[in-house]
Design a protein around this motif. Structure first.
Motif, PDB file in Angstrom:
ATOM      1  N   TYR A  35       0.836  -1.196   0.000  1.00 38.08           N
ATOM      2  CA  TYR A  35       0.000   0.000   0.000  1.00 38.08           C
ATOM      3  C   TYR A  35       0.878   1.256   0.000  1.00 38.08           C
ATOM      4  CZ  TYR A  35      -3.336   3.567   1.318  1.00 38.08           C
ATOM      5  OH  TYR A  35      -4.095   4.712   1.336  1.00 38.08           O
ATOM      6  N   THR A  36       1.917   1.268   0.799  1.00 40.26           N
ATOM      7  CA  THR A  36       2.799   2.428   0.868  1.00 40.26           C
ATOM      8  C   THR A  36       3.464   2.679  -0.474  1.00 40.26           C
ATOM      9  OG1 THR A  36       3.248   1.966   3.198  1.00 40.26           O
ATOM     10  CG2 THR A  36       4.771   3.433   2.070  1.00 40.26           C
ATOM     11  N   TYR A  37       3.926   1.622  -1.111  1.00 36.33           N
ATOM     12  CA  TYR A  37       4.565   1.744  -2.414  1.00 36.33           C
ATOM     13  C   TYR A  37       3.587   2.279  -3.450  1.00 36.33           C
ATOM     14  CZ  TYR A  37       6.911   0.427  -6.763  1.00 36.33           C
ATOM     15  OH  TYR A  37       7.475   0.454  -8.001  1.00 36.33           O
ATOM     16  N   TYR A  38       2.344   1.822  -3.368  1.00 37.27           N
ATOM     17  CA  TYR A  38       1.321   2.201  -4.342  1.00 37.27           C
ATOM     18  C   TYR A  38       0.909   3.661  -4.201  1.00 37.27           C
ATOM     19  CZ  TYR A  38      -3.090   2.073  -6.921  1.00 37.27           C
ATOM     20  OH  TYR A  38      -4.109   2.324  -7.793  1.00 37.27           O
ATOM     21  N   THR A  39       0.920   4.185  -2.975  1.00 38.88           N
ATOM     22  CA  THR A  39       0.387   5.524  -2.735  1.00 38.88           C
ATOM     23  C   THR A  39       1.443   6.572  -2.436  1.00 38.88           C
ATOM     24  OG1 THR A  39       0.058   5.044  -0.387  1.00 38.88           O
ATOM     25  CG2 THR A  39      -1.794   4.620  -1.872  1.00 38.88           C
ATOM     26  N   ASN A  40       2.724   6.184  -2.366  1.00 40.22           N
ATOM     27  CA  ASN A  40       3.712   7.173  -1.939  1.00 40.22           C
ATOM     28  C   ASN A  40       4.022   8.209  -3.007  1.00 40.22           C
ATOM     29  OD1 ASN A  40       5.380   5.930  -3.795  1.00 40.22           O
ATOM     30  ND2 ASN A  40       6.968   5.355  -2.335  1.00 40.22           N
ATOM     31  N   ARG A  41       3.462   8.057  -4.208  1.00 42.58           N
ATOM     32  CA  ARG A  41       3.723   9.036  -5.255  1.00 42.58           C
ATOM     33  C   ARG A  41       2.644  10.108  -5.344  1.00 42.58           C
ATOM     34  NH1 ARG A  41       0.495   7.355  -9.632  1.00 42.58           N
ATOM     35  NH2 ARG A  41      -0.397   5.300  -9.331  1.00 42.58           N
ATOM     36  N   ASN A  80       7.625  12.682   2.534  1.00 40.96           N
ATOM     37  CA  ASN A  80       7.917  11.255   2.385  1.00 40.96           C
ATOM     38  C   ASN A  80       8.186  10.905   0.929  1.00 40.96           C
ATOM     39  OD1 ASN A  80       7.695  10.699   5.095  1.00 40.96           O
ATOM     40  ND2 ASN A  80       5.546  10.111   4.988  1.00 40.96           N
ATOM     41  N   VAL A  81       7.407  11.500   0.024  1.00 45.17           N
ATOM     42  CA  VAL A  81       7.606  11.244  -1.408  1.00 45.17           C
ATOM     43  C   VAL A  81       8.994  11.707  -1.834  1.00 45.17           C
ATOM     44  CG1 VAL A  81       6.872  11.919  -3.728  1.00 45.17           C
ATOM     45  CG2 VAL A  81       5.169  11.304  -2.024  1.00 45.17           C
ATOM     46  N   ILE A  82       9.353  12.924  -1.430  1.00 40.10           N
ATOM     47  CA  ILE A  82      10.670  13.459  -1.799  1.00 40.10           C
ATOM     48  C   ILE A  82      11.782  12.599  -1.200  1.00 40.10           C
ATOM     49  CG2 ILE A  82      12.223  15.431  -1.559  1.00 40.10           C
ATOM     50  CD1 ILE A  82       9.722  17.228  -1.531  1.00 40.10           C
ATOM     51  N   GLN A  83      11.631  12.277   0.090  1.00 40.07           N
ATOM     52  CA  GLN A  83      12.670  11.503   0.769  1.00 40.07           C
ATOM     53  C   GLN A  83      12.799  10.098   0.184  1.00 40.07           C
ATOM     54  OE1 GLN A  83      14.679  12.856   3.455  1.00 40.07           O
ATOM     55  NE2 GLN A  83      15.850  11.136   2.652  1.00 40.07           N
ATOM     56  N   ASN A  84      11.665   9.435  -0.061  1.00 37.21           N
ATOM     57  CA  ASN A  84      11.710   8.091  -0.640  1.00 37.21           C
ATOM     58  C   ASN A  84      12.340   8.103  -2.021  1.00 37.21           C
ATOM     59  OD1 ASN A  84      10.494   6.955   1.588  1.00 37.21           O
ATOM     60  ND2 ASN A  84       8.432   7.050   0.747  1.00 37.21           N
ATOM     61  N   GLN A 102      15.681   6.048  -2.732  1.00 29.66           N
ATOM     62  CA  GLN A 102      15.648   4.934  -3.688  1.00 29.66           C
ATOM     63  C   GLN A 102      16.365   5.275  -4.983  1.00 29.66           C
ATOM     64  OE1 GLN A 102      11.591   3.648  -4.225  1.00 29.66           O
ATOM     65  NE2 GLN A 102      11.209   3.533  -2.043  1.00 29.66           N
ATOM     66  N   GLU A 103      16.194   6.543  -5.441  1.00 25.30           N
ATOM     67  CA  GLU A 103      16.733   6.921  -6.742  1.00 25.30           C
ATOM     68  C   GLU A 103      18.052   7.682  -6.631  1.00 25.30           C
ATOM     69  OE1 GLU A 103      15.685   6.517 -10.052  1.00 25.30           O
ATOM     70  OE2 GLU A 103      14.443   4.948  -9.187  1.00 25.30           O
ATOM     71  N   GLY A 104      18.137   8.560  -5.612  1.00 26.25           N
ATOM     72  CA  GLY A 104      19.308   9.419  -5.527  1.00 26.25           C
ATOM     73  C   GLY A 104      20.594   8.654  -5.338  1.00 26.25           C
ATOM     74  N   LYS A 105      20.592   7.706  -4.398  1.00 24.74           N
ATOM     75  CA  LYS A 105      21.829   6.980  -4.102  1.00 24.74           C
ATOM     76  C   LYS A 105      22.149   5.934  -5.165  1.00 24.74           C
ATOM     77  CE  LYS A 105      22.741   5.857   0.155  1.00 24.74           C
ATOM     78  NZ  LYS A 105      22.649   5.316   1.524  1.00 24.74           N
ATOM     79  N   GLY A 153      25.387  15.223   0.971  1.00 19.40           N
ATOM     80  CA  GLY A 153      25.318  16.659   0.727  1.00 19.40           C
ATOM     81  C   GLY A 153      23.880  17.132   0.575  1.00 19.40           C
ATOM     82  N   TYR A 154      23.066  16.303  -0.091  1.00 18.30           N
ATOM     83  CA  TYR A 154      21.637  16.607  -0.241  1.00 18.30           C
ATOM     84  C   TYR A 154      20.953  16.677   1.121  1.00 18.30           C
ATOM     85  CZ  TYR A 154      16.809  14.950  -0.456  1.00 18.30           C
ATOM     86  OH  TYR A 154      15.478  14.755  -0.234  1.00 18.30           O
ATOM     87  N   LEU A 155      21.243  15.715   2.001  1.00 19.78           N
ATOM     88  CA  LEU A 155      20.641  15.727   3.335  1.00 19.78           C
ATOM     89  C   LEU A 155      21.077  16.963   4.118  1.00 19.78           C
ATOM     90  CD1 LEU A 155      21.001  11.980   4.420  1.00 19.78           C
ATOM     91  CD2 LEU A 155      19.004  13.118   3.438  1.00 19.78           C
TER      92      LEU A 155
END
Length: 628
Positions: A62-68, A373-377, A381-384, A419-421
Motif C-alpha cells: 500500500y505504501t509503495y502504491y500511494t507514496n507518489r 515522504n515522497v521526496i525523501q523516498n 531509492q533513486e538518488g543513491k 550533501g543533499y541531506l
C-alpha cells in the motif's frame, strides 16, 4: 369626462404592453430568455477506493502504491459519502463529477460512486458525470497485502452504470466517445466533453505513467460545433465539463519536463477558440488536483477554465458555480465534517480523533507529511542508486552490470546523497551554516520568509499549490529565497571536489574545480565557464561518452584555450544534446525539454544565465500550480 379618463388609461396600458413586448425582444426580433439562477457543485478527482480494496494501509504494498501522491485514498470512501450528505443539506441544483471518480477503475468503487449519485437524485439534485484516466485505464489495486490487476472498465459498461446521471437524459450524444449534452434548466446547457474513454491503454503505459494525450478526432470536433451552433440559435448558455484542461494549464516547460503528457486536451487551442467564437465562457475540469482559473482572452469573449481540487486531498473543498445575471460566481466550500459511521477500521485512535475534529486540518498535516515522504523516498531509492549511477553509466564511465559493485562510484553517490541531506536540514537564517550566512558572504541580504529550514520551505510551498496560494512567483520573497537555495546547492557541490572523484574513476577527466565560478553565480546570477578555462576542464567529463558515440580515439576537446574550446562547443553542441537527450532534444526548434537553450546559454561567450533560467522556467512550474 369619465370616458376620456378611461380612454387615456387604456391608451397608456396598451402603450406599456407594446413597450414591454418590444423590450422582451432582441434587435434581431428573437424573444429574450430570462437567465435563471443556477447553483452547480463540482466534485473532481474523487479517487474512490473502497475500504476492502485499501486493505492493510501499513503494508509495504500500500505504501509503495500511494507514496507518489498526496491523495488520502484510505479515507476516500468516507470523504465521498460525507460530501454527498453535506450536498443534500446544501441543496445545489446540479452536481458535476468531472472525472477520476475512482482510483483504479474497479467495479466495486464505481458502484459506491453510483450509489452516491442515486442518493443525490433522490434528494432532487441533478447529477452528471464523466470519466477520467483512472476510471478507464487498466489499473491495479490492493486487497490485503498483495497487488491484483484488474481490466479496465469499458466505455459501454461505464455508460450503463451511470446511465441515469447524464447518458439517459442526453439530448445529444457523440457516436465515438462518451461526450453528451444535457439541459440543466431552461437557459443553461451542459456539454460533457470526453476524450478519455476510447484511448487505447496498456498495462505498461498506465504503470509507467507514460501515456500520451488522446487524439480529438474530426468527428468529435464536428459534434462540438453542431452542439454549440444549436445552443447559440436557442439562446442557451453553455457550460463545458471536461476531465482534461481546455486552456493551457501546464505552461511552456512543465508539459515537456513531465513524463506524463495527458495534462490537456488535444487541439486545445483550436477547441478554446471554437468555444469563444460561439460565446462559451465557462468550463470546469479536473485532472490537475488544484484550485485554479485560467482565462483566455480574444476578439470574441473571455473563456474561463476552472479547475477543482481533488476531493480526496487537501484542502477538501468543493467548487460551487452560481449563476448571477449573465455570469457565474465561483467559490470553494470546504467539507465541514466526516461522519464517524463512514470511517474505515484501519485508522488509529489518534487519526480518528483528528479527522472528526477537523478534516481539513487533518488533510493539511497529511499532505505536508506525504510530500516530504515522497521526496525523501525518491531520493533514498533513486538518488543513491538511481540518478547518479545512471549518469555515470550513461557518460560511459562503467558498464551497467559492474557500476553497483565498484567502491568508487558507490562512494561518489554517497557523498552527493549526504550533501543533499545537509542542504535540506540547513536553516534559512542564522549567523553560521545557513542560506543567509552564505548570501552574507557576498553582501546579499536574504528576504524574510516564514520558514525555518530548506526542507520546510520546499514542503510548505508545494502544499500552497493545492489551495491556489502559490508563493514562488517572480518578484516574491519566496522566489528570491528559492533562487539562493539553488545557488547554495551548486556551491556545496562545487566544494565537494567532485572533479577529483571523476578523475579517479576515469583519468581522461580533468580534475576540475567548480568553485571558480561560484562568485559570479551569487553576484551576477551567471555561470561563466571561461573562468580559468573551467569549461575546458568541465567538458572533459563527456570525453568518454563522445569517444564511444562518435567513435573517436583521440581527445575531442582541446586541452586548453578558451576560444578554441568555445568554437568546438558551438559546432558540436546540437549533436551532443541529441546523443545525450534523444527524446527530449528538438533539433528543429533548438530546444531541450521544451526550453530554447539559446535564450539562456551564450555559447560563444561561455555564459549560462542561471537567474533568468530560474525566473522563466522553474518559476513557471510553480506559477502554473501543477500537481496530479
Amino acid at each position: 369626462m369619465k370616458k376620456k379618463i378611461v380612454g387615456v388609461v387604456l391608451c397608456l396600458v396598451l402603450t406599456g404592453l407594446i413597450v414591454a413586448s418590444l423590450s422582451a425582444c432582441d434587435k434581431k426580433g428573437g424573444k429574450k430568455t430570462e437567465v435563471q439562477s443556477l447553483q452547480v457543485a463540482v466534485l473532481s478527482d474523487i479517487h474512490l477506493m473502497t475500504d476492502e480494496e485499501v486493505g492493510d494501509r501499513t503494508s509495504y504494498y500500500y505504501t509503495y502504491y500511494t507514496n507518489r501522491m498526496q491523495s488520502m485514498v484510505f479515507l476516500s470512501e468516507a470523504i465521498y459519502k460525507s460530501v454527498i450528505d453535506q450536498l443534500i443539506e446544501q441543496k445545489p441544483d446540479v452536481v458535476l463529477l468531472s472525472g477520476d471518480l475512482t482510483n483504479t477503475g474497479s467495479v466495486a468503487s464505481m458502484q459506491v460512486v453510483a450509489d452516491g449519485c442515486e442518493k443525490l437524485e433522490k434528494a432532487g439534485i441533478k447529477v452528471f458525470v464523466t470519466g477520467g484516466l483512472n476510471d478507464f485505464s487498466q489499473g491495479v489495486y490492493k486487497r490485503g497485502v498483495y497487488f491484483q490487476y484488474i481490466p479496465r472498465v469499458s466505455p459501454e459498461s461505464f455508460a450503463e452504470m451511470f446511465a441515469d446521471y447524464g447518458y439517459n437524459e442526453a439530448i445529444a450524444r457523440d457516436d465515438e466517445t462518451l461526450s453528451y449534452v444535457v439541459d440543466l434548466d431552461e437557459t443553461h446547457r451542459l456539454l460533457v466533453l470526453d476524450t478519455i474513454s476510447t484511448y487505447d491503454y496498456s498495462q505498461s503505459d498506465f504503470l509507467d505513467a507514460d501515456v500520451r494525450t488522446p487524439e480529438v478526432s474530426n468527428a468529435l470536433l464536428c459534434f462540438i460545433e453542431e452542439v454549440l451552433d444549436e445552443a447559440r440559435d436557442q439562446r442557451k448558455e453553455v457550460l463545458v465539463m471536461s476531465y482534461l484542461p481546455v486552456n493551457n494549464a501546464v505552461g511552456d516547460y512543465f508539459g515537456i519536463l513531465t513524463k506524463n503528457r495527458m495534462l490537456a486536451l488535444d487541439k486545445q487551442e483550436y477547441i478554446a477558440e471554437m468555444f469563444t467564437e460561439f460565446g462559451v465562457r465557462y468550463a470546469v475540469s479536473g485532472r490537475l488536483h488544484v484550485q485554479k482559473c485560467l482565462a483566455l482572452d480574444n476578439q470574441y469573449t473571455t473563456f474561463y477554465n476552472y479547475f477543482s481540487s481533488a476531493l480526496c486531498c487537501y484542502p477538501l473543498e468543493i467548487m460551487w458555480l452560481t449563476s448571477e445575471e449573465d455570469r457565474f460566481i465561483v467559490e470553494e466550500k470546504p467539507l465541514t465534517k466526516v461522519k464517524e459511521e463512514y470511517l474505515p477500521d484501519c485508522l488509529t485512535a489518534e487519526e480518528r480523533a483528528g479527522i472528526l475534529a477537523d478534516p481539513v486540518a487533518f488533510s493539511e498535516r497529511y499532505v505536508l507529511e506525504n510530500i516530504w515522504n515522497v521526496i525523501q523516498n525518491s531520493i533514498d531509492q533513486e538518488g543513491k542508486n538511481g540518478w547518479f549511477m545512471r549518469l555515470l553509466y550513461k557518460a560511459g564511465y562503467y558498464e551497467s552490470t559492474e557500476i553497483y559493485n565498484e567502491a568508487k562510484p558507490v562512494a561518489f553517490c554517497e557523498k552527493i546523497y549526504q550533501g543533499y541531506l545537509k542542504l535540506l536540514d540547513m536553516p534559512l537564517y542564522g549567523e553560521e551554516n545557513s542560506i543567509e550566512s552564505v548570501c552574507g558572504a557576498y553582501e546579499i541580504e536574504l528576504p524574510s520568509v516564514p520558514y525555518a529550514t530548506v526542507k520546510e520551505f520546499i514542503a510548505e510551498n508545494i502544499r500552497y499549490i493545492y489551495s491556489d496560494e502559490t508563493r514562488i512567483t517572480a518578484g516574491t520573497p519566496e522566489s528570491v529565497v528559492f533562487r539562493y537555495i539553488i545557488y547554495t546547492a551548486l556551491k556545496m557541490i562545487a566544494e565537494m571536489n567532485i572533479g577529483q572523484d571523476l578523475h579517479e574513476m576515469n583519468d581522461a577527466v580533468v580534475a576540475f574545480d567548480l568553485t571558480v565560478f561560484t562568485d559570479s553565480l551569487f553576484t551576477e546570477g551567471i555561470i561563466d565557464i571561461t573562468t580559468e578555462d573551467i569549461g575546458v576542464q568541465l567538458f572533459s567529463v563527456f570525453e568518454p561518452l563522445l569517444q564511444e558515440k562518435l567513435g573517436l580515439k583521440n581527445k575531442f576537446f582541446p586541452s586548453s584555450g578558451t576560444e578554441q574550446y568555445l568554437e568546438v562547443i558551438d559546432t558540436i553542441l546540437p549533436y551532443a544534446l541529441k546523443i545525450l537527450f534523444p527524446l527530449e532534444y528538438d533539433d528543429e526548434e533548438k530546444t531541450i525539454f521544451g526550453i530554447r537553450y539559446e535564450k539562456y546559454v551564450d555559447v560563444k561567450n561561455g555564459i549560462f544565465d542561471l537567474e533568468k533560467f530560474l525566473d522563466d522556467a522553474l518559476l513557471d512550474i510553480f506559477a502554473r500550480d501543477i500537481l496530479f
